[in-house]
Design a protein around this motif. Structure first.
Motif, PDB file in Angstrom:
ATOM      1  N   GLN A 162       0.814  -1.222   0.000  1.00  0.00           N
ATOM      2  CA  GLN A 162       0.000   0.000   0.000  1.00  0.00           C
ATOM      3  C   GLN A 162       0.843   1.266   0.000  1.00  0.00           C
ATOM      4  OE1 GLN A 162      -3.029  -1.867  -0.806  1.00  0.00           O
ATOM      5  NE2 GLN A 162      -3.562   0.214  -0.195  1.00  0.00           N
ATOM      6  N   VAL A 163       2.156   1.114   0.005  1.00  0.00           N
ATOM      7  CA  VAL A 163       3.060   2.269  -0.044  1.00  0.00           C
ATOM      8  C   VAL A 163       3.893   2.176  -1.320  1.00  0.00           C
ATOM      9  CG1 VAL A 163       4.957   3.489   1.075  1.00  0.00           C
ATOM     10  CG2 VAL A 163       3.156   2.431   2.464  1.00  0.00           C
ATOM     11  N   GLY A 164       3.787   3.203  -2.152  1.00  0.00           N
ATOM     12  CA  GLY A 164       4.510   3.207  -3.415  1.00  0.00           C
ATOM     13  C   GLY A 164       5.210   4.526  -3.651  1.00  0.00           C
ATOM     14  N   ALA A 165       5.500   4.789  -4.921  1.00  0.00           N
ATOM     15  CA  ALA A 165       6.286   5.957  -5.297  1.00  0.00           C
ATOM     16  C   ALA A 165       5.548   6.822  -6.298  1.00  0.00           C
ATOM     17  CB  ALA A 165       7.621   5.523  -5.893  1.00  0.00           C
ATOM     18  N   LEU A 166       5.776   8.121  -6.198  1.00  0.00           N
ATOM     19  CA  LEU A 166       5.328   9.091  -7.184  1.00  0.00           C
ATOM     20  C   LEU A 166       6.592   9.704  -7.776  1.00  0.00           C
ATOM     21  CD1 LEU A 166       2.598  11.852  -6.580  1.00  0.00           C
ATOM     22  CD2 LEU A 166       4.319  11.916  -8.345  1.00  0.00           C
ATOM     23  N   TRP A 167       6.792   9.526  -9.062  1.00  0.00           N
ATOM     24  CA  TRP A 167       8.006  10.000  -9.730  1.00  0.00           C
ATOM     25  C   TRP A 167       7.787  11.410 -10.251  1.00  0.00           C
ATOM     26  CZ3 TRP A 167      10.129   7.543 -14.905  1.00  0.00           C
ATOM     27  CH2 TRP A 167      11.318   8.197 -15.264  1.00  0.00           C
ATOM     28  N   ASP A 168       8.398  12.390  -9.586  1.00  0.00           N
ATOM     29  CA  ASP A 168       8.431  13.775 -10.058  1.00  0.00           C
ATOM     30  C   ASP A 168       9.702  13.906 -10.888  1.00  0.00           C
ATOM     31  OD1 ASP A 168       9.104  16.554 -10.290  1.00  0.00           O
ATOM     32  OD2 ASP A 168       7.772  17.024  -8.628  1.00  0.00           O
ATOM     33  N   VAL A 169       9.532  14.040 -12.203  1.00  0.00           N
ATOM     34  CA  VAL A 169      10.691  13.967 -13.093  1.00  0.00           C
ATOM     35  C   VAL A 169      11.633  15.159 -12.928  1.00  0.00           C
ATOM     36  CG1 VAL A 169       9.372  12.603 -14.755  1.00  0.00           C
ATOM     37  CG2 VAL A 169       9.527  15.076 -15.047  1.00  0.00           C
ATOM     38  N   MET A 170      11.142  16.285 -12.427  1.00  0.00           N
ATOM     39  CA  MET A 170      12.035  17.416 -12.212  1.00  0.00           C
ATOM     40  C   MET A 170      13.022  17.131 -11.089  1.00  0.00           C
ATOM     41  SD  MET A 170      11.224  21.408 -11.196  1.00  0.00           S
ATOM     42  CE  MET A 170      10.845  21.058  -9.472  1.00  0.00           C
ATOM     43  N   GLN A 194       4.702  12.469 -12.433  1.00  0.00           N
ATOM     44  CA  GLN A 194       4.441  13.899 -12.596  1.00  0.00           C
ATOM     45  C   GLN A 194       5.434  14.462 -13.610  1.00  0.00           C
ATOM     46  OE1 GLN A 194       4.802  15.700  -8.723  1.00  0.00           O
ATOM     47  NE2 GLN A 194       2.637  15.442  -8.255  1.00  0.00           N
ATOM     48  N   VAL A 195       4.887  15.052 -14.675  1.00  0.00           N
ATOM     49  CA  VAL A 195       5.730  15.693 -15.689  1.00  0.00           C
ATOM     50  C   VAL A 195       5.586  17.204 -15.567  1.00  0.00           C
ATOM     51  CG1 VAL A 195       5.602  13.738 -17.262  1.00  0.00           C
ATOM     52  CG2 VAL A 195       3.892  15.552 -17.437  1.00  0.00           C
ATOM     53  N   LYS A 196       6.584  17.907 -16.058  1.00  0.00           N
ATOM     54  CA  LYS A 196       6.589  19.376 -16.046  1.00  0.00           C
ATOM     55  C   LYS A 196       7.745  19.820 -16.911  1.00  0.00           C
ATOM     56  CE  LYS A 196       6.954  19.034 -11.641  1.00  0.00           C
ATOM     57  NZ  LYS A 196       7.021  19.273 -10.183  1.00  0.00           N
ATOM     58  N   ASP A 197       7.964  21.125 -17.017  1.00  0.00           N
ATOM     59  CA  ASP A 197       9.140  21.626 -17.716  1.00  0.00           C
ATOM     60  C   ASP A 197       9.583  22.938 -17.066  1.00  0.00           C
ATOM     61  OD1 ASP A 197      11.167  21.230 -19.539  1.00  0.00           O
ATOM     62  OD2 ASP A 197       9.829  21.066 -21.268  1.00  0.00           O
ATOM     63  N   THR A 205      10.927  28.106 -12.746  1.00  0.00           N
ATOM     64  CA  THR A 205       9.638  28.667 -13.139  1.00  0.00           C
ATOM     65  C   THR A 205       8.980  27.732 -14.151  1.00  0.00           C
ATOM     66  OG1 THR A 205      10.473  30.915 -12.833  1.00  0.00           O
ATOM     67  CG2 THR A 205       8.483  30.662 -14.153  1.00  0.00           C
ATOM     68  N   PRO A 206       7.706  27.380 -13.963  1.00  0.00           N
ATOM     69  CA  PRO A 206       7.082  26.433 -14.887  1.00  0.00           C
ATOM     70  C   PRO A 206       6.956  26.989 -16.299  1.00  0.00           C
ATOM     71  CG  PRO A 206       5.451  27.351 -13.378  1.00  0.00           C
ATOM     72  CD  PRO A 206       6.792  27.773 -12.875  1.00  0.00           C
ATOM     73  N   LEU A 207       7.203  26.119 -17.261  1.00  0.00           N
ATOM     74  CA  LEU A 207       7.092  26.447 -18.676  1.00  0.00           C
ATOM     75  C   LEU A 207       6.121  25.481 -19.347  1.00  0.00           C
ATOM     76  CD1 LEU A 207      10.859  26.952 -19.671  1.00  0.00           C
ATOM     77  CD2 LEU A 207       9.154  28.736 -19.192  1.00  0.00           C
ATOM     78  N   PRO A 208       5.632  25.835 -20.534  1.00  0.00           N
ATOM     79  CA  PRO A 208       4.840  24.865 -21.293  1.00  0.00           C
ATOM     80  C   PRO A 208       5.646  23.598 -21.537  1.00  0.00           C
ATOM     81  CG  PRO A 208       4.670  27.059 -22.263  1.00  0.00           C
ATOM     82  CD  PRO A 208       5.738  27.146 -21.220  1.00  0.00           C
ATOM     83  N   LEU A 209       4.966  22.472 -21.608  1.00  0.00           N
ATOM     84  CA  LEU A 209       5.670  21.212 -21.846  1.00  0.00           C
ATOM     85  C   LEU A 209       6.395  21.261 -23.192  1.00  0.00           C
ATOM     86  CD1 LEU A 209       3.039  18.596 -20.623  1.00  0.00           C
ATOM     87  CD2 LEU A 209       5.032  19.493 -19.391  1.00  0.00           C
ATOM     88  N   GLY A 210       7.678  20.887 -23.154  1.00  0.00           N
ATOM     89  CA  GLY A 210       8.493  20.912 -24.359  1.00  0.00           C
ATOM     90  C   GLY A 210       9.276  22.183 -24.553  1.00  0.00           C
ATOM     91  N   ALA A 211       9.024  23.194 -23.714  1.00  0.00           N
ATOM     92  CA  ALA A 211       9.691  24.488 -23.873  1.00  0.00           C
ATOM     93  C   ALA A 211      10.927  24.622 -22.996  1.00  0.00           C
ATOM     94  CB  ALA A 211       8.722  25.628 -23.556  1.00  0.00           C
ATOM     95  N   GLY A 212      11.213  23.620 -22.176  1.00  0.00           N
ATOM     96  CA  GLY A 212      12.319  23.715 -21.238  1.00  0.00           C
ATOM     97  C   GLY A 212      13.362  22.625 -21.436  1.00  0.00           C
ATOM     98  N   VAL A 213      14.042  22.303 -20.338  1.00  0.00           N
ATOM     99  CA  VAL A 213      15.217  21.430 -20.417  1.00  0.00           C
ATOM    100  C   VAL A 213      14.984  20.034 -19.865  1.00  0.00           C
ATOM    101  CG1 VAL A 213      16.798  23.390 -20.287  1.00  0.00           C
ATOM    102  CG2 VAL A 213      16.078  22.248 -18.165  1.00  0.00           C
ATOM    103  N   LEU A 214      13.832  19.759 -19.274  1.00  0.00           N
ATOM    104  CA  LEU A 214      13.630  18.446 -18.668  1.00  0.00           C
ATOM    105  C   LEU A 214      13.521  17.365 -19.750  1.00  0.00           C
ATOM    106  CD1 LEU A 214      11.234  19.118 -15.666  1.00  0.00           C
ATOM    107  CD2 LEU A 214      13.724  18.923 -15.694  1.00  0.00           C
TER     108      LEU A 214
END
Length: 266
Positions: A162-170, A194-197, A205-214
């Motif tokens: 019942q305990v798992g992981a949440l992968w925040d890619v940043m 969780q995805v972001k850029d 600072t958050p950017l549109p997906l695909g506009a950053g370096v992640l």
């Protein structure tokens, strides 16, 4: 894979408007930030909880999970942390959410072993309550345990389904891990991603997906290569960056970008 977005990107927005955004822009689910600033939080009455659940059902949108703020490795007594997690689990059960998010939250004055043991003890205790409710607790790669290797030090001690992981890619990227390394460590425990850029390691600072370096393409590729079919959730951190562009206008381009990455990795 199914696509969702977090209400962290639309702080304080009434739930009907959140659901309208999800349906209009083609998202299958929503991660709800469970905080008193938001429409959904643990202090909701039973009637209010039923109304939230009914709203999601009517819209045909899933509650991906509840993003709570419990810090399981933090110094101090266990009971306040456990009470906070139990309240979040109760809310998830009432809303039909399959999981709740917690942070590591270790403090600088703790040694790694102390922080790991504290978090594992609390998560192990909370896991029994979570099992009774049919809800999973997901430890996010964040703050004191930002890499998958860090998180696995805790999850390996807990050893409960019942305990798992949440992968925040940043955070794994900021911690110096490659996506293939993060997935390899987290895959047996992975709840969702969780995805972001962002612009750079120094400017988150958050950017549109695909506009950053992640390395979003690399993340999607490793997930697809291993046949993972869970959720990708866009966590756009508008709440913490008032000057960031409003999320609603970015939702359709963001979905299109993720869909393109999924197609290219198939």
């Amino acid at each position: 894979m199914k696509l969702a977005f977090s209400t962290l990107g639309v702080p304080g927005l009434p739930l009907p408007d959140v659901l309208r955004l999800a349906t209009e822009h083609g998202y299958h689910g929503v991660e709800l930030r469970a905080h008193p600033e938001e429409p959904v939080h643990p202090r909701l009455t039973p009637t209010e909880r039923a109304d939230v659940a009914a709203g999601f059902e009517a819209a045909g949108v899933e509650v991906l999970g509840l993003a709570g703020y419990s810090r399981v490795a933090a110094p101090g007594d266990d009971e306040p942390v456990l009470a906070e997690i139990r309240a979040l689990l109760d809310l998830a059960r009432d809303l039909g959410a399959p999981s709740v998010r917690v942070f590591p939250g270790g403090a600088p004055e703790q040694g790694p072993e102390e922080a790991d043991a504290t978090a594992a003890r609390r998560l192990g205790t909370a896991a029994e309550y979570a099992a009774d409710l049919g809800v999973r607790i997901l430890l996010e790669t964040h703050d004191s345990h930002r890499t998958a290797a860090d998180a696995m030090r805790i999850l390996g001690l807990v050893g409960h389904r019942q305990v798992g992981a949440l992968w925040d890619v940043m955070h794994t990227w900021l911690g110096g891990e490659q996506p293939v390394e993060s997935f390899a460590a987290l895959s047996p425990h992975l709840g969702y991603v969780q995805v972001k850029d962002i612009a750079s390691a120094d400017d988150t600072t958050p950017l549109p997906l695909g506009a950053g370096v992640l390395p979003l393409a690399d993340c999607v590729e490793v997930l697809s290569h291993h046949g993972w079919d869970g959720w990708l959730c866009w966590e756009y951190e508008k709440r913490w960056y008032a000057d960031a562009a409003p999320l609603p206008a970015l939702l359709s381009p963001g979905r299109a970008h993720l869909t393109r990455l999924l197609g290219e990795s198939a």
